[in-house]
Design a protein around this motif. Sequence first.
Motif, short mmCIF file in Angstrom:
data_model
loop_
_atom_site.label_atom_id
_atom_site.label_comp_id
_atom_site.label_asym_id
_atom_site.label_seq_id
_atom_site.Cartn_x
_atom_site.Cartn_y
_atom_site.Cartn_z
N SER A 200 42.15 23.80 66.27
CA SER A 200 42.03 22.63 67.14
C SER A 200 40.74 21.87 66.86
O SER A 200 40.73 20.63 66.81
N LEU A 201 39.66 22.60 66.65
CA LEU A 201 38.38 21.95 66.34
C LEU A 201 38.43 21.23 65.00
O LEU A 201 37.83 20.17 64.84
N GLU A 202 39.18 21.81 64.06
CA GLU A 202 39.31 21.14 62.76
C GLU A 202 40.15 19.87 62.90
O GLU A 202 39.84 18.84 62.29
N ASP A 203 41.21 19.92 63.71
CA ASP A 203 42.04 18.75 63.94
C ASP A 203 41.23 17.63 64.61
O ASP A 203 41.47 16.44 64.37
N MET A 204 40.26 18.02 65.45
CA MET A 204 39.41 17.05 66.12
C MET A 204 38.37 16.43 65.18
O MET A 204 37.74 15.43 65.51
N ILE A 216 30.23 22.58 59.71
CA ILE A 216 30.21 21.72 60.90
C ILE A 216 30.09 20.26 60.45
O ILE A 216 29.12 19.89 59.80
N LEU A 217 31.09 19.46 60.79
CA LEU A 217 31.10 18.05 60.42
C LEU A 217 30.50 17.17 61.50
O LEU A 217 29.83 16.17 61.19
N ASN A 218 30.76 17.53 62.75
CA ASN A 218 30.31 16.68 63.86
C ASN A 218 29.78 17.55 65.00
O ASN A 218 30.53 17.93 65.91
#
Length: 226
Positions: A200-204, A216-218
């Motif tokens: 879910s965090l990757e989809d976000m 960590i992208l964001n």
Amino acid sequence: MVSGAGTPAAELSELLSHIPYFHGLSQQEMDTIKPFFFGENYDRQEVIVLEGEPCKAVYFVASGSVKVIRNSPEGRELVLRIMRKDETFNEVPVFDGGPNPATVVALEPIRLYAIPVDKMGEIIRLYPQVAMNILRIFGHRLRQMVTLAEDLSFRHVMGRLAKVLLENVVDREDGPRLTQQDMAAMVGTAREMVSRSLRSLEDMGAIKSEGRSLRILNPDLLRDLL
């Protein structure tokens, strides 16, 4: 585990200069306590300290990282803390005379220095400044345990996982490679729940899965979940 045949003077001196327990000691006092230490090396997933066994030593992390865990009677693991370079563990028995309060496992190949419990007690008696330093650190650790209890009680799984990612920055070069099982033990949930939450965090767009590591992208998106 491989015990060190000796304690390299330069490595030990550098370590002691960064350990908060010994802040305020003079160089002469530092030289007095150095002979009490011995070095040890451990491989990844090797058990360093086992909960419930008699305490033999206090440990200081020279390189690498460990996880401090408690296990339920059913075998469920809870990670209480990740300890890294210049941090200390297993000092509680010095004061209460009890057994090891938790199990400690190497997250990666590590180098430790240790001091026998009786010698640590001798240092505290000789240098009251060390006792004051330890009390200050124990106070900080107590606050961390209160925060952990609050997180497990009041914060939802996604928020707890976001906090673990922010605090451990799993993609950094010098950090441990936390598995999904490690993260589940830190969050207090099942590995399957962590796996779904990571997707879910990757989809976000908050994180990016790259093989066995995460990037960590964001971080702001993760902070919004806290």
